[in-house]
Design an enzyme around this catalytic site. Structure first.
Site, PDB file in Angstrom:
ATOM      1  N   ILE A   1      -6.178   9.707 -35.571  1.00  0.00           N
ATOM      2  CA  ILE A   1      -5.889   9.426 -36.979  1.00  0.00           C
ATOM      3  C   ILE A   1      -6.386  10.563 -37.886  1.00  0.00           C
ATOM      4  CG2 ILE A   1      -8.016   8.204 -37.633  1.00  0.00           C
ATOM      5  CD1 ILE A   1      -6.215   5.992 -38.799  1.00  0.00           C
TER       6      ILE A   1
ATOM      7  N   HIS B   1     -13.246   8.013 -24.372  1.00  0.00           N
ATOM      8  CA  HIS B   1     -11.944   8.598 -24.706  1.00  0.00           C
ATOM      9  C   HIS B   1     -11.960  10.094 -24.451  1.00  0.00           C
ATOM     10  CE1 HIS B   1     -14.507   8.211 -28.267  1.00  0.00           C
ATOM     11  NE2 HIS B   1     -14.013   9.368 -28.682  1.00  0.00           N
TER      12      HIS B   1
ATOM     13  N   GLY C   1     -21.838  13.534 -31.070  1.00  0.00           N
ATOM     14  CA  GLY C   1     -21.092  12.974 -32.193  1.00  0.00           C
ATOM     15  C   GLY C   1     -20.118  11.879 -31.824  1.00  0.00           C
TER      16      GLY C   1
END
Ligand code: AMP
Length: 113
Positions: free
Chosen positions: A30, A99, A92
């Site tokens: 996104i 993923h 992070g």
């Protein structure tokens, strides 16, 4: 605990899906960091690389094979691409469902920040 990625797997929230099979799902990030930025996730809720178990070997192998095929499908193979699996705080990681970032379509710098 389930994350937003489980909601994407279950079609509870929308995503721009580029590949799916019984083991994994790939969709566009996104907030893309490169012209091509796809996330490849196992349907199994694996939290991170830090929680991987021996029984995950087949799923993780599947992800690597599919990452190669998806990168090829997206036209990245010749120019090149990068696979990234951010793991826990120092890297992070923000979504705690393992993923693989598939990044490409531009020159990627090294070392990463
Ligand atoms: P990481 O920081 O390695 O945990 O990566 C998580 C990634 O998920 C980030 O690149 C986010 O932009 C991406 N992301 C978060 N929510 C969504 C969503 N609903 N659809 C697609 N990508 C998302």
């Amino acid at each position: 605990m389930s994350t937003i990625f489980t909601q994407i797997i279950n079609r509870e929230i929308p995503a721009d899906i580029v590949y799916e099979d019984e083991v994994c799902l790939a969709f566009k990030d996104i907030n893309p960091q490169a012209p091509v930025h796809v996330l490849l996730i196992p349907k199994k809720e694996i939290v991170s690389m830090a929680t991987v178990e021996a029984e995950d070997q087949t799923v993780l192998g599947h992800l690597m094979v599919k990452a190669s095929e998806i990168a090829s499908m997206l036209g990245l193979s010749e120019g090149g691409y990068r696979l990234v699996v951010n793991t826990n705080e120092d890297a992070g990681q923000s979504v705690f469902h393992l993923h693989v970032h598939i990044l490409g379509g531009r020159k990627l710098t090294w070392p990463p920040g």
